[in-house]
Design a protein around this motif. Structure first.
Motif: not given
Length: 260
Positions: A110, A114, A117, A146, A171
């Motif tokens: 994650l 992230n 992103c 998330a 995210l």
């Protein structure tokens, strides 16, 4: 032309009356065409476009076979609708898949996703997601949320939402953020059910109360000791019936049931 509608857990395509849009065609690439076979684990999924919407959204799910013992899985929802949302969903799905093969721990996947992103998305674009790992021999399941709706554990007729123990942001919003990993052990017969917000937000009209978590839990309690497939079907049927046959948002559901 007549369209071809995707049927979950099968290779069948059924003719429909209206043609597929470009968005709906592209949407077929944000979920796997087949479910993996894992000894001692029953998997079931659902993925559908909103009946009431003019554009499909970015709901997705995926499974990543890490080894004979470990299966990673994810479910998510990119904000917005249309081709751009589908593009970002495919991007996030494959980004998470690549990171999972390097370092599969939920907080690592994650965090690294992230970062990508934040760098690649527009400021008004974000992703809610759940990423987890299931260990076949022990039934151990670890996952992280998330900004995503909490999953549900169905153990016989006992049904409980698995609320996050920490604030876990979606995210693509903050450069520096952390995601806490939750751990549970599935006993034989237990089902871990996760879904996108289209399930809880189903409603007959915009001024009506949403289907919500309370109704979902009550429906699952009435389906105790069911298979993963029946639990998924019961959830979809109840939400769709409550919304009078028309869901306003796309919907994805993933269920993992330990069978031995």
């Amino acid at each position: 032309m007549r369209s071809l509608a995707w049927q979950d857990d099968s290779d069948d395509w059924e003719p429909q009356e209206r043609p597929l849009t470009i968005s709906e065609i592209l949407q077929k690439f944000i979920v796997p065409s087949r479910l993996p076979e894992v000894e001692g684990l029953s998997l079931s999924t659902h993925h559908s476009s909103a009946a009431a919407g003019s554009e499909v959204g970015g709901d997705f799910y995926d499974f990543i076979r890490l080894s004979e013992e470990s299966l990673a899985f994810t479910i998510g929802d990119v904000s917005g609708h249309g081709v751009e949302a589908i593009h970002h969903s495919s991007f996030v799905r494959h980004t998470m898949r690549a990171f999972a093969r390097e370092e599969p721990r939920p907080e690592s996947v994650l965090s690294r996703t992230n970062g990508v992103c934040v760098a690649e998305f527009h400021r008004n674009r974000f992703v809610t997601a759940l990423y987890g790992i299931y260990e076949r021999s022990t039934g151990r399941l670890e996952y992280a949320l998330a900004g995503h709706p909490p999953p549900v554990l169905v153990a016989g007729r006992a049904v409980a939402p698995l609320e996050a123990t920490a604030l876990n942001p979606a995210l693509g919003i903050f450069d520096e953020a952390r995601w806490e990993t939750e751990v549970l052990n599935l006993a034989p017969g237990d089902t871990f059910l996760c879904y996108t917000d289209g399930l809880l937000e189903a409603r007959p009209c915009r001024r009506s109360e949403t289907f919500g978590q309370r109704r979902l839990l009550r429906e699952l309690e009435g389906s105790g000791h069911s298979t993963a497939r029946r639990l998924v079907d019961a959830s979809v049927t109840a939400a769709t019936s409550y919304a009078r046959g028309k869901l306003e948002d796309d919907l994805a559901i993933v269920a993992l049931q330990r069978v031995v």
